[in-house]
Design a protein around this motif. Structure first.
Motif, mmCIF file in Angstrom:
data_model
loop_
_atom_site.group_PDB
_atom_site.id
_atom_site.type_symbol
_atom_site.label_atom_id
_atom_site.label_comp_id
_atom_site.label_asym_id
_atom_site.label_seq_id
_atom_site.Cartn_x
_atom_site.Cartn_y
_atom_site.Cartn_z
ATOM 1 N N PHE A 295 111.280 101.265 17.707
ATOM 2 C CA PHE A 295 112.272 100.863 18.683
ATOM 3 C C PHE A 295 112.996 99.630 18.172
ATOM 4 N N ASP A 296 114.268 99.506 18.509
ATOM 5 C CA ASP A 296 115.034 98.305 18.222
ATOM 6 C C ASP A 296 115.213 97.557 19.532
ATOM 7 N N PHE A 297 114.895 96.267 19.510
ATOM 8 C CA PHE A 297 114.998 95.418 20.692
ATOM 9 C C PHE A 297 116.016 94.325 20.403
ATOM 10 N N LYS A 298 116.960 94.127 21.323
ATOM 11 C CA LYS A 298 117.982 93.100 21.171
ATOM 12 C C LYS A 298 118.029 92.258 22.445
ATOM 13 N N LEU A 299 118.031 90.951 22.253
ATOM 14 C CA LEU A 299 118.092 90.013 23.369
ATOM 15 C C LEU A 299 119.129 88.949 23.042
ATOM 16 N N HIS A 300 119.992 88.640 24.012
ATOM 17 C CA HIS A 300 120.979 87.574 23.871
ATOM 18 C C HIS A 300 120.925 86.720 25.129
ATOM 19 N N ALA A 301 120.989 85.406 24.952
ATOM 20 C CA ALA A 301 121.054 84.483 26.081
ATOM 21 C C ALA A 301 122.181 83.494 25.818
ATOM 22 N N THR A 302 123.067 83.332 26.795
ATOM 23 C CA THR A 302 124.265 82.503 26.663
ATOM 24 C C THR A 302 124.288 81.478 27.794
ATOM 25 N N ASN A 303 124.725 80.241 27.471
ATOM 26 C CA ASN A 303 124.777 79.216 28.516
ATOM 27 C C ASN A 303 126.122 79.207 29.242
ATOM 28 N N GLN A 304 126.292 78.232 30.126
ATOM 29 C CA GLN A 304 127.478 78.116 30.980
ATOM 30 C C GLN A 304 128.762 77.912 30.187
ATOM 31 N N ASP A 305 128.667 77.418 28.957
ATOM 32 C CA ASP A 305 129.847 77.173 28.129
ATOM 33 C C ASP A 305 130.104 78.290 27.125
ATOM 34 N N GLY A 306 129.321 79.367 27.211
ATOM 35 C CA GLY A 306 129.491 80.490 26.302
ATOM 36 C C GLY A 306 128.776 80.331 24.968
#
Length: 127
Positions: free
Chosen positions: A98-109
């Motif tokens: 399986f390929d797992f992708k996670l992204h987390a972005t703050n209030q300023d992008g």
């Protein structure tokens, strides 16, 4: 594992589940390069070779008046750790890649965390 060359991300996925409906503990640790008063995440889980994700979801983790986690409001340079659990509604045996992708972005992008990982499950499982 991190898709940001300047960011080191520690990521664990325990225990090794037999089915996607089994409870899984997820841990993520990193040093913040930007503050997070707001944090938005998205993740996808793909069966290797398929054209559509098995799971795809996005959600806010930190909002101005709704801090869901103790790291909400953390500043640049602080070490944050996230511990959570996950259980899917999709019941499939895990004997594949399986390929797992996670992204987390703050209030300023700004990209706070980015993880691209291949999860390989092998062996005999109960059906």
């Amino acid at each position: 594992m991190s898709s940001d060359p300047l960011q080191d991300v520690g990521f664990t996925f325990l225990p090794c589940p037999e089915r996607l409906t089994d409870p899984i503990k997820i841990r993520l640790a990193l040093i913040l390069r930007q503050p997070i008063s707001e944090l938005y995440s998205s993740y996808e889980l793909w069966l290797r070779g398929q054209s559509n994700p098995l799971l795809k979801q996005g959600e806010p983790l930190c909002l101005p008046h709704f801090p869901r986690f103790k790291f909400c409001g953390s500043r640049r340079g602080e070490i944050i750790t996230v511990e959570s659990s996950f259980r899917s509604k999709i019941d499939i045996p895990l004997k594949a890649n399986f390929d797992f992708k996670l992204h987390a972005t703050n209030q300023d992008g700004f990209l706070i965390a980015c993880v691209n990982a291949t999860l390989s499950f092998r062996g005999s499982f109960k059906t």
